[in-house]
Design a protein around this motif. Structure first.
Motif, PDB file in Angstrom:
ATOM      1  N   PHE A 111       0.980  -1.169   0.067  1.00  0.00           N
ATOM      2  CA  PHE A 111      -0.055  -0.011  -0.087  1.00  0.00           C
ATOM      3  C   PHE A 111       0.769   1.285  -0.116  1.00  0.00           C
ATOM      4  O   PHE A 111       1.989   1.153   0.639  1.00  0.00           O
ATOM      5  N   PRO A 112       0.521   2.420  -0.640  1.00  0.00           N
ATOM      6  CA  PRO A 112       1.224   3.669  -0.597  1.00  0.00           C
ATOM      7  C   PRO A 112       0.973   4.194   0.787  1.00  0.00           C
ATOM      8  O   PRO A 112      -0.214   3.860   1.423  1.00  0.00           O
ATOM      9  N   ILE A 113       1.722   5.119   1.101  1.00  0.00           N
ATOM     10  CA  ILE A 113       1.398   5.862   2.376  1.00  0.00           C
ATOM     11  C   ILE A 113       0.184   6.701   2.480  1.00  0.00           C
ATOM     12  O   ILE A 113      -0.311   6.960   3.332  1.00  0.00           O
ATOM     13  N   GLN A 114      -0.192   7.096   1.270  1.00  0.00           N
ATOM     14  CA  GLN A 114      -1.312   7.597   1.129  1.00  0.00           C
ATOM     15  C   GLN A 114      -2.588   7.147   1.648  1.00  0.00           C
ATOM     16  O   GLN A 114      -3.594   7.701   2.111  1.00  0.00           O
ATOM     17  N   SER A 115      -2.756   5.689   1.572  1.00  0.00           N
ATOM     18  CA  SER A 115      -3.739   5.165   2.235  1.00  0.00           C
ATOM     19  C   SER A 115      -3.444   4.710   3.726  1.00  0.00           C
ATOM     20  O   SER A 115      -2.867   3.869   4.025  1.00  0.00           O
ATOM     21  N   LEU A 116      -3.827   5.717   4.398  1.00  0.00           N
ATOM     22  CA  LEU A 116      -3.241   5.846   5.767  1.00  0.00           C
ATOM     23  C   LEU A 116      -3.853   4.786   6.442  1.00  0.00           C
ATOM     24  O   LEU A 116      -2.996   4.020   7.346  1.00  0.00           O
ATOM     25  N   ARG A 117      -4.988   4.168   6.158  1.00  0.00           N
ATOM     26  CA  ARG A 117      -5.327   2.986   6.776  1.00  0.00           C
ATOM     27  C   ARG A 117      -5.671   2.161   5.542  1.00  0.00           C
ATOM     28  O   ARG A 117      -6.744   2.144   4.848  1.00  0.00           O
ATOM     29  N   PRO A 118      -4.922   1.054   5.262  1.00  0.00           N
ATOM     30  CA  PRO A 118      -4.848   0.038   4.477  1.00  0.00           C
ATOM     31  C   PRO A 118      -6.333  -0.580   4.233  1.00  0.00           C
ATOM     32  O   PRO A 118      -6.838  -1.083   5.264  1.00  0.00           O
ATOM     33  N   ASN A 119      -6.973  -0.301   2.925  1.00  0.00           N
ATOM     34  CA  ASN A 119      -8.494  -0.799   2.915  1.00  0.00           C
ATOM     35  C   ASN A 119      -8.263  -2.327   2.151  1.00  0.00           C
ATOM     36  O   ASN A 119      -8.142  -2.447   1.156  1.00  0.00           O
ATOM     37  N   HIS A 120      -8.523  -3.261   2.998  1.00  0.00           N
ATOM     38  CA  HIS A 120      -8.386  -4.585   2.579  1.00  0.00           C
ATOM     39  C   HIS A 120      -9.459  -4.948   1.952  1.00  0.00           C
ATOM     40  O   HIS A 120      -9.401  -6.083   1.154  1.00  0.00           O
ATOM     41  N   LYS A 121     -10.445  -4.317   1.706  1.00  0.00           N
ATOM     42  CA  LYS A 121     -11.776  -4.645   0.891  1.00  0.00           C
ATOM     43  C   LYS A 121     -11.100  -4.471  -0.753  1.00  0.00           C
ATOM     44  O   LYS A 121     -11.688  -5.242  -1.650  1.00  0.00           O
ATOM     45  N   LEU A 122     -10.268  -3.527  -0.668  1.00  0.00           N
ATOM     46  CA  LEU A 122      -9.762  -3.608  -2.299  1.00  0.00           C
ATOM     47  C   LEU A 122      -9.185  -4.730  -2.865  1.00  0.00           C
ATOM     48  O   LEU A 122      -8.899  -4.952  -3.949  1.00  0.00           O
ATOM     49  N   LEU A 123      -8.763  -5.755  -1.918  1.00  0.00           N
ATOM     50  CA  LEU A 123      -8.135  -7.059  -2.405  1.00  0.00           C
ATOM     51  C   LEU A 123      -8.859  -8.192  -2.748  1.00  0.00           C
ATOM     52  O   LEU A 123      -8.292  -9.341  -2.861  1.00  0.00           O
ATOM     53  N   SER A 124     -10.291  -7.801  -2.799  1.00  0.00           N
ATOM     54  CA  SER A 124     -11.068  -9.164  -2.923  1.00  0.00           C
ATOM     55  C   SER A 124     -10.859  -9.996  -4.133  1.00  0.00           C
ATOM     56  O   SER A 124     -11.276 -11.175  -4.400  1.00  0.00           O
ATOM     57  N   ILE A 125     -10.380  -9.241  -5.138  1.00  0.00           N
ATOM     58  CA  ILE A 125     -10.056  -9.955  -6.704  1.00  0.00           C
ATOM     59  C   ILE A 125      -9.055 -11.178  -6.227  1.00  0.00           C
ATOM     60  O   ILE A 125      -9.146 -11.962  -6.995  1.00  0.00           O
ATOM     61  N   TRP A 126      -8.090 -10.752  -5.575  1.00  0.00           N
ATOM     62  CA  TRP A 126      -7.147 -12.001  -5.155  1.00  0.00           C
ATOM     63  C   TRP A 126      -7.701 -13.163  -4.644  1.00  0.00           C
ATOM     64  O   TRP A 126      -7.164 -14.167  -4.759  1.00  0.00           O
ATOM     65  N   LYS A 127      -8.788 -13.117  -3.961  1.00  0.00           N
ATOM     66  CA  LYS A 127      -9.407 -14.362  -3.164  1.00  0.00           C
ATOM     67  C   LYS A 127     -10.132 -14.816  -4.148  1.00  0.00           C
ATOM     68  O   LYS A 127     -10.129 -16.002  -4.224  1.00  0.00           O
ATOM     69  N   GLN A 128     -10.613 -14.221  -5.184  1.00  0.00           N
ATOM     70  CA  GLN A 128     -11.518 -14.524  -6.252  1.00  0.00           C
ATOM     71  C   GLN A 128     -10.570 -15.717  -7.221  1.00  0.00           C
ATOM     72  O   GLN A 128     -10.858 -16.456  -7.604  1.00  0.00           O
ATOM     73  N   LEU A 129      -9.327 -14.930  -7.223  1.00  0.00           N
ATOM     74  CA  LEU A 129      -8.350 -15.769  -8.174  1.00  0.00           C
ATOM     75  C   LEU A 129      -7.466 -16.846  -7.282  1.00  0.00           C
ATOM     76  O   LEU A 129      -6.467 -17.436  -7.827  1.00  0.00           O
ATOM     77  N   GLY A 130      -8.020 -17.008  -5.735  1.00  0.00           N
ATOM     78  CA  GLY A 130      -7.285 -17.933  -5.189  1.00  0.00           C
ATOM     79  C   GLY A 130      -5.825 -17.890  -4.891  1.00  0.00           C
ATOM     80  O   GLY A 130      -5.122 -18.630  -4.670  1.00  0.00           O
ATOM     81  N   LYS A 131      -5.250 -16.436  -4.636  1.00  0.00           N
ATOM     82  CA  LYS A 131      -4.059 -16.096  -4.500  1.00  0.00           C
ATOM     83  C   LYS A 131      -3.912 -15.926  -2.800  1.00  0.00           C
ATOM     84  O   LYS A 131      -4.567 -15.083  -2.386  1.00  0.00           O
ATOM     85  N   ASP A 132      -2.830 -16.278  -2.161  1.00  0.00           N
ATOM     86  CA  ASP A 132      -2.564 -15.826  -0.954  1.00  0.00           C
ATOM     87  C   ASP A 132      -2.064 -14.586  -0.924  1.00  0.00           C
ATOM     88  O   ASP A 132      -1.162 -14.285  -1.723  1.00  0.00           O
ATOM     89  N   VAL A 133      -2.363 -13.571  -0.312  1.00  0.00           N
ATOM     90  CA  VAL A 133      -1.969 -12.189  -0.455  1.00  0.00           C
ATOM     91  C   VAL A 133      -0.928 -11.938   0.678  1.00  0.00           C
ATOM     92  O   VAL A 133      -1.156 -12.228   1.719  1.00  0.00           O
ATOM     93  N   GLU A 134       0.305 -11.484   0.132  1.00  0.00           N
ATOM     94  CA  GLU A 134       1.631 -11.166   1.061  1.00  0.00           C
ATOM     95  C   GLU A 134       1.706  -9.676   1.100  1.00  0.00           C
ATOM     96  O   GLU A 134       2.116  -9.178   0.038  1.00  0.00           O
ATOM     97  N   ILE A 135       1.141  -9.120   2.193  1.00  0.00           N
ATOM     98  CA  ILE A 135       1.265  -7.653   2.071  1.00  0.00           C
ATOM     99  C   ILE A 135       2.881  -7.131   2.644  1.00  0.00           C
ATOM    100  O   ILE A 135       3.283  -7.695   3.707  1.00  0.00           O
ATOM    101  N   VAL A 136       3.576  -6.698   1.809  1.00  0.00           N
ATOM    102  CA  VAL A 136       5.014  -6.207   2.144  1.00  0.00           C
ATOM    103  C   VAL A 136       4.938  -4.718   1.999  1.00  0.00           C
ATOM    104  O   VAL A 136       4.186  -4.071   1.405  1.00  0.00           O
ATOM    105  N   GLY A 137       6.302  -4.313   2.359  1.00  0.00           N
ATOM    106  CA  GLY A 137       6.564  -2.816   2.321  1.00  0.00           C
ATOM    107  C   GLY A 137       6.512  -2.395   1.101  1.00  0.00           C
ATOM    108  O   GLY A 137       7.070  -3.080   0.055  1.00  0.00           O
TER     109      GLY A 137
END
Lengths: 263, 286
Positions: A111-137
């Protein structure tokens, strides 16, 4: 619903990810098609960003999708934070690494620092694709592409110093450390330009000499020796994407006691 | 030395690498002389190899007759002089330049100038090891990988004095024993240890900067196709061993920032967290 992913960019990587998404039952469209903004479930921007085109494309994208549409952008060369600074609605921008996306079980995002509170709802496409999401810096190349870029850079230095020939460097890393491919072949597969972009991005962001791209890689960029995609990278490739020639243009047999034979 | 194949090889140093090399030579049918200045090491090497071969026999991979003749082909000697009639001597003592240089200096006068002297080293300069020899042109580097019977790679190192013919002959000879040799110049870390540096060092940086945790880095790199992530791999090979490899390549390149080790490496070593062998490293082992 007519939902689809908007794909931005060009080249072999875009084709690979396009066919991967289609196989997963996800439809794709490109900017030159006509579509209503609310049908875009996510934007995948695969432009590496070595030039200004990425910025222009993303600004164009913002006029074609809703304010909330998640935009996943390749952070091989620039940080998500820098890319988000170009947008009207930076909070929905998420960085990701597109290299080996179809093959890997996980996807690296940041996430960029502009998204002060990362919005995990944005990530739903990866669930649909069956990917494990690794949130890194948020730094260019994230984890895998950064690691591979540095391996390839060191292999390029060693190659141009004549320490060993290209096929021997690849064999060494495969047979000695069980790497899935040698670094030079691997670079040809994923695209030398993507890895070069990571090195230059890291060098710019950190200002450190350790990320300086090998002069050989810079020359390969000028010559567009980017790998299988252009039929010439460290090795030459024919129509069937097979490695045709074990000879590498950058081999320096004269450095190794005039070793001319392929013993 | 043209057209020559070697008939009576020897191994100096009967630690892990020496044992692996002895096993390779004996399996290939050679009568092998082995020396270690510690008698206990010599004897335990024989016991260890015999146990390995008998286990292979139990699995049906060797016949009893084969194992018996392999046992007979291993000859332990109690001095360097005992190796004077050998034609290819492979030294595999610990990575200590002075120790190695001293052994090569002695071998130089004990053996005929035709005898090939090979050093198994992963991080020292072969040119430097041979610097006190009258005949440095018969010295070559052979970097084997552990375990020798599972990893076929050998880096065949050409020093400043090694003629090409010797490199090529050594490579063909290793091929007859099922090895996959590659020809490298005598430069710090050769290929494998040098090109692998960023795999380890960048992982420390990524974690040190708080971009990801160790588990994540290992998971991501495994997912990309590496057999192990850098942290679990370091725990397996020993964090101290990995740190000393980092340091020697860094030093070898006169402190080029590309090879700069990470402070956490030293901190782990100094706190005794060496990996699996000490029960604790990057991860904890029960």
């Amino acid at each position: 619903m007519n939902e689809f992913v908007l794909l931005v960019g060009k080249g072999k990587l875009v084709e690979e990810i396009d066919s991967y998404l289609n196989q997963q039952g996800v439809k794709t469209k490109t900017l030159d098609q006509v579509f209503p903004a609310n049908e875009v479930i996510a934007v995948f921007d695969l432009e590496t960003g070595l030039n200004q085109e990425k910025r222009q494309l993303l600004q164009q994208v913002e006029t074609r999708v809703t304010q909330q549409t998640p935009i996943f952008t390749s952070v091989l060369h620039r940080t998500a934070t820098e890319i988000a600074s170009w947008l009207f609605y930076p909070e929905r921008l998420v960085g990701f690494s597109p290299l080996l996306l179809p093959k890997m079980t996980s996807v690296e995002i940041c996430f960029p620092i502009q998204s002060l509170r990362p919005n995990h709802k944005l990530l739903s496409i990866w669930k649909q694709l069956g990917k494990d999401v690794e949130i890194v810096g948020d730094q260019p190349g994230l984890v895998f592409a950064r690691t591979l870029a540095l391996l390839v850079n060191e292999a390029s230095f060693a190659l141009s110093e004549g320490v060993a020939k290209a096929t021997d460097i690849d064999l060494a890393m495969q047979k000695g450390l069980n790497h899935p491919q040698g670094p030079l072949q691997w670079a040809d597969q994923v695209g030398v330009h993507h890895l070069y972009a990571v090195l230059e991005g890291l060098q710019r962001e950190y200002g450190e000499d350790r990320y300086r791209p090998a002069p050989l890689l810079r020359k390969m960029m000028y010559a567009q020796f980017i790998g299988v995609e252009s039929e010439q990278g460290f090795y030459s490739y024919g129509a069937q994407e097979m490695r045709q020639d074990p000879h590498c243009f950058a081999d320096r047999p004269e450095r190794r006691s005039k070793m001319l034979s392929d013993a | 030395m043209t057209g020559q194949t070697w008939k009576s090889p020897a191994v100096i140093g009967t630690g892990t690498m020496g044992r692996g090399i002895m096993d390779m030579l004996i399996t290939a049918g050679y009568q092998v002389k082995a020396f270690d200045n510690c008698k206990k090491n010599r004897i335990s090497a024989r016991e260890w190899l015999e146990e390995r071969w008998w286990k292979l026999a139990e699995k049906g991979k060797k016949t009893l007759f084969e194992v018996e003749s392999m046992q007979e082909r291993l000859m332990l000697v109690d001095s360097l002089q005992g190796l004077s009639d050998c034609d290819f001597i492979i030294e595999a003592v610990p990575e200590d330049l002075l120790l190695k240089r001293n052994i090569f200096h002695q071998l130089d006068s004990l053996t005929s100038a035709e005898t090939v002297l090979a050093t198994n080293t992963s991080s020292l300069s072969v040119t430097s090891i041979s610097s006190k020899c009258k005949h440095p042109e018969r010295v070559i580097g052979l970097h084997f990988f552990n375990p020798v019977w599972r990893l076929p790679l050998v880096e065949v190192v050409e020093s400043a004095h090694t003629p090409l013919e010797l490199v090529q002959q050594a490579m063909s000879w290793l091929q007859t024993m099922g090895k996959e040799p590659i020809h490298v110049l005598d430069t710090p870390g050769f290929i494998v240890n040098r090109v692998a540096r960023p795999f380890h060092l960048e992982a420390y940086r990524i974690v040190g900067e708080g971009l990801a945790d160790k588990n994540q880095v290992d998971r991501i790199l495994r997912s990309a196709g590496f057999p192990m992530g850098p942290f679990e791999l370091q725990d397996l090979i020993g964090i101290d061993i990995n740190y000393s490899a980092s340091h020697s390549v860094y030093e070898g390149f006169h402190y080029d920032p590309r090879f700069r080790p990470h402070p956490e490496q030293r901190a782990l070593v100094e706190s005794g967290k060496l990996g699996r062998k000490s029960g604790k490293g990057h991860y904890i082992y029960e």
